[in-house]
Design an enzyme around this catalytic site. Structure first.
Site, mmCIF file in Angstrom:
data_model
loop_
_atom_site.group_PDB
_atom_site.id
_atom_site.type_symbol
_atom_site.label_atom_id
_atom_site.label_comp_id
_atom_site.label_asym_id
_atom_site.label_seq_id
_atom_site.Cartn_x
_atom_site.Cartn_y
_atom_site.Cartn_z
ATOM 1 N N PHE A 56 0.836 -1.153 -0.142
ATOM 2 C CA PHE A 56 0.067 -0.025 -0.051
ATOM 3 C C PHE A 56 0.843 1.215 -0.147
ATOM 4 O O PHE A 56 0.365 2.350 0.180
ATOM 5 C CB PHE A 56 -0.964 0.057 1.179
ATOM 6 C CG PHE A 56 -0.275 -0.132 2.749
ATOM 7 C CD1 PHE A 56 0.167 0.718 3.144
ATOM 8 C CD2 PHE A 56 -0.030 -1.365 2.964
ATOM 9 C CE1 PHE A 56 0.730 0.885 4.554
ATOM 10 C CE2 PHE A 56 0.572 -1.743 4.265
ATOM 11 C CZ PHE A 56 1.161 -0.755 5.053
ATOM 12 N N TYR A 57 2.088 1.132 -0.468
ATOM 13 C CA TYR A 57 2.959 2.255 -0.523
ATOM 14 C C TYR A 57 2.828 2.907 -1.768
ATOM 15 O O TYR A 57 3.930 2.628 -2.656
ATOM 16 C CB TYR A 57 4.458 2.188 0.183
ATOM 17 C CG TYR A 57 4.822 1.602 1.521
ATOM 18 C CD1 TYR A 57 3.651 1.900 2.566
ATOM 19 C CD2 TYR A 57 5.957 1.101 1.763
ATOM 20 C CE1 TYR A 57 4.031 1.751 3.761
ATOM 21 C CE2 TYR A 57 6.097 0.877 3.199
ATOM 22 C CZ TYR A 57 5.147 1.129 4.386
ATOM 23 O OH TYR A 57 5.326 1.051 5.476
ATOM 24 N N GLY A 58 1.736 3.430 -2.186
ATOM 25 C CA GLY A 58 1.603 3.996 -3.581
ATOM 26 C C GLY A 58 0.494 3.167 -4.064
ATOM 27 O O GLY A 58 0.023 2.111 -3.414
#
Length: 329
Positions: A56-58
């Site tokens: 979920f980093y981006g």
């Protein structure tokens, strides 16, 4: 000075005391692909061989795993040098974890799909504890994935001491990720997260070691932070709190100047000397190189810093209220 040393291995693989946090490379979409690749290369070339990324980093087409796939395709010789931790089982848009067996398996499968064989998942962490799933059940699913060879080990993120003990009793935990810095010292409470991990022999992975820039010496006033910067939503950057927190930041800058190092060096060394593997997350290759330089603090310097910590109270919680429910569960 604490006698504990940072872990020398994670999931049975050698790691150096300073690793690399990947969130800032992709989470906000402000770092070019070229610069992100350069930062990763600087990390591995300067010994930061434990990398921490997230699904979920981006966005799905430009997150940590996509970047990693591109990096290891370009530099396949670096794959064996890196120990990779991946966080998942979390919907950042709704701030909700999904640690059901189906949720965890879907997250791991998606991570493997995005990595596409360029690197194994050495450590998988459910990013937050799911209040609807007992931690014992979560760990049973992760243990099955280890047995199946889909992940090398599992870790915990933003948990309390009791949760660590419950999880570890089901299957050995390979790492606990926690926010820890000169500004965020909750993990060091007696009998808490750090003590529990040291007792059980669980490596501690420290994020936020520069407290979102407070301890890097980057700014002096609120005007130094761009208007659209998300830090303006964090309590420690609010007017009044900001000015109070500058007192501790300026003290650390003074220690660094006397020692002939940077404030970041002092901040990272302080965390490291509590037996924590630090994962600072600089976005520029030059900063990555700076952060990986090994610095040790003397007993006298540790004592000076403790006096300052006792004197300068940190104002504001470490996260906005919106995120608070998922912390230290």
């Amino acid at each position: 000075m604490p006698g504990n040393l940072p872990p020398s291995t994670i999931a049975g693989k050698p790691v150096n005391p300073i690793g690399y946090g990947m969130m800032n490379l992709t989470a906000l979409g402000t770092v070019s692909h070229e610069d992100a690749i350069k930062s990763l290369k600087a990390a591995v070339d300067n010994g930061a061989n434990f990398w921490n990324g997230g699904l979920f980093y981006g966005p799905p087409d430009a997150n940590s795993l996509v970047l990693l796939n591109n990096y290891f395709t370009q530099y396949p010789e670096d794959a064996t040098k890196v120990v990779l931790s991946v966080k998942g089982a979390y919907n950042y848009a709704t701030l909700t974890p999904n640690c059901t067996p189906e949720g965890i398996r879907a997250s791991v499968d998606e991570a493997l799909r995005q990595l596409d064989g360029t690197h194994p998942i050495d450590l998988f962490e459910c990013a937050r504890i799911d209040p609807n799933v007992p931690v014992e059940d979560m760990v049973k699913t992760l243990a099955e994935l280890i047995k199946e060879g889909k992940i090398g080990s599992y870790g915990l993120s933003e948990v309390n001491a009791n949760t660590i003990r419950r999880a570890h009793a089901v299957h050995r935990c390979a790492g606990v990720e926690v926010e820890i810095s000169l500004f965020s010292r909750h993990a060091l409470e007696k009998g808490g997260i750090v003590d529990t991990c040291h007792e059980l022999g669980i490596p501690i992975i420290g994020y936020g070691v520069l407290d979102r820039g407070w301890l890097s010496g980057q700014f002096k006033t609120l005007e130094d932070i761009p208007k659209n910067d998300p830090r303006h939503h964090f309590p420690r950057f609010q007017p009044g709190n900001f000015e109070q927190n500058m007192k501790l930041a300026e003290f650390i800058q003074g220690i660094a100047k006397k020692k002939g190092v940077t404030p970041a060096h002092v901040a990272i060394a302080w965390v490291k000397q509590h037996g924590v593997l630090t994962i600072p997350g600089a976005t520029k290759a030059s900063r990555v190189k700076e952060n990986t330089q090994e610095v040790e603090l003397t007993d006298s310097e540790m004592g000076e810093i403790q006096e300052a910590l006792d004197k300068f109270e940190v104002a504001g919680f470490r996260y906005p209220e919106l995120f608070a429910a998922g912390l230290s569960q």
